[in-house]
Design an enzyme around this catalytic site. Structure first.
Site, short mmCIF file in Angstrom:
data_model
loop_
_atom_site.label_atom_id
_atom_site.label_comp_id
_atom_site.label_asym_id
_atom_site.label_seq_id
_atom_site.Cartn_x
_atom_site.Cartn_y
_atom_site.Cartn_z
N GLU A 183 94.61 50.21 -86.56
CA GLU A 183 94.19 49.94 -85.18
C GLU A 183 94.46 51.20 -84.36
O GLU A 183 95.61 51.65 -84.28
CB GLU A 183 94.99 48.76 -84.63
CG GLU A 183 94.71 47.47 -85.39
CD GLU A 183 95.75 46.39 -85.15
OE1 GLU A 183 96.70 46.61 -84.38
OE2 GLU A 183 95.61 45.31 -85.77
N ARG A 220 105.43 51.52 -62.55
CA ARG A 220 104.58 51.56 -63.73
C ARG A 220 104.44 50.15 -64.27
O ARG A 220 105.39 49.60 -64.86
CB ARG A 220 105.20 52.48 -64.79
CG ARG A 220 105.11 53.96 -64.44
CD ARG A 220 103.69 54.41 -64.31
NE ARG A 220 103.54 55.85 -64.52
CZ ARG A 220 102.36 56.47 -64.48
NH1 ARG A 220 101.24 55.81 -64.23
NH2 ARG A 220 102.30 57.78 -64.68
N ALA A 267 100.97 63.79 -62.77
CA ALA A 267 100.16 63.72 -63.99
C ALA A 267 98.91 62.92 -63.72
O ALA A 267 98.79 62.24 -62.70
CB ALA A 267 100.97 63.07 -65.11
N GLY A 269 100.68 57.85 -84.50
CA GLY A 269 100.50 56.77 -85.46
C GLY A 269 99.39 55.81 -85.07
O GLY A 269 98.83 55.12 -85.92
#
Lengths: 176, 176
Positions: free
Chosen positions: B35, B61, B73, B112
């Site tokens: 995935e 957040r 950012a 990953g």
């Protein structure tokens, strides 16, 4: 300054991740939609041998489409503590057992859109546990001196968040 | 050691992210499902004032459910270069314009399972551009000395990947 969740929709429930489409109200009353990926969390292990060498793993990363040299790491399994996960992943990936772990740091990988948190442990006093199968072509163990690690960072060969944070935070290297 | 993609299914196409369920063949012939979350990429700006203070932003957040103190950012927009994105986000979030940018490092946030890459720039020679609206309750600008930044890291108040990598890589601080 908090945001209030007013509606949550599960748009994908996978084996590793779950994706939500959340409607939130901002402090000023405006509404926004936020796409959020839930991840179970992960650990990474900065394994230092008695001679000072760092134990790394090289593997192909399908998500970024290239080989990557990283700290040993893995996803926390249901009900597993980060410490147990770290000891398990270290031995599975490198064959080393650590007598002790110390937490170095924990961080959010990208808090604008995912809750994945990663804990970096320092592992010392390593001993060889169950050897890895010699036929495993998926992952190779690489042991580098501190100077070699620093050069691999400078070349961009080590360039993922957990490995950079663990190595910079342990050795105190500047990048410029 | 590469993996071969044999099938890709788009399981979620959102406004920010796209989620794929990929079937791949490992080097030893075994098949796996991965995935993968595609993200357009992001930048962060380590903005240093002439007096040495670092310009940070504090915001809620939603993904992690708490306030977070971070480097300014933002997400790269379609067709936008990382440099243009960095100058735009710095001014939008802090009101500062930078005369020049230097790339400090680029990294994969969590290779990953996602392709998100983040570029950290150093911005110096700051000048005030268009002031931010005083009524903006979503984000506050915080200017800290280097020692104050280091203390905020030690307290866990600064604990996201881009901010830790930018600050540790610039200042050369150890975490233990």
């Amino acid at each position: 300054m908090q945001e209030q969740l007013i509606h949550r929709e599960v748009v994908f429930a996978g084996r590793l991740i779950t994706v939500y489409r959340d409607a939130v109200v901002l402090p000023d009353g405006e509404e926004r939609v936020r796409e959020i990926v839930h991840h179970p969390g992960a650990v990474a292990i900065l394994a230092i041998k008695d001679d000072g060498c760092v134990v790394l793993v090289r593997q192909y990363r399908h998500a970024i489409g290239r080989m990557s040299l990283e700290l040993p790491a893995g996803t926390v399994e249901p009900g597993e503590s980060p410490e147990v996960c770290a000891l398990r992943e270290l031995e599975e990936e490198t064959g080393y057992r650590a007598r002790g772990l110390r937490e170095l740091v924990r961080f959010a990988v990208s808090p604008g859109w995912t809750d994945e948190e990663l804990v970096v442990f320092i592992a010392e006093e390593l001993e060889l546990g169950k050897p890895r199968p010699a036929t495993d072509e998926r992952l190779s163990v690489v042991e580098l001196t501190a100077n070699e690690v620093r050069a691999a960072i400078a070349r961009g060969e080590i360039s993922d968040a957990k490995s950079l944070i663990g190595l910079l935070g342990y050795f105190g290297w500047q990048l410029h």
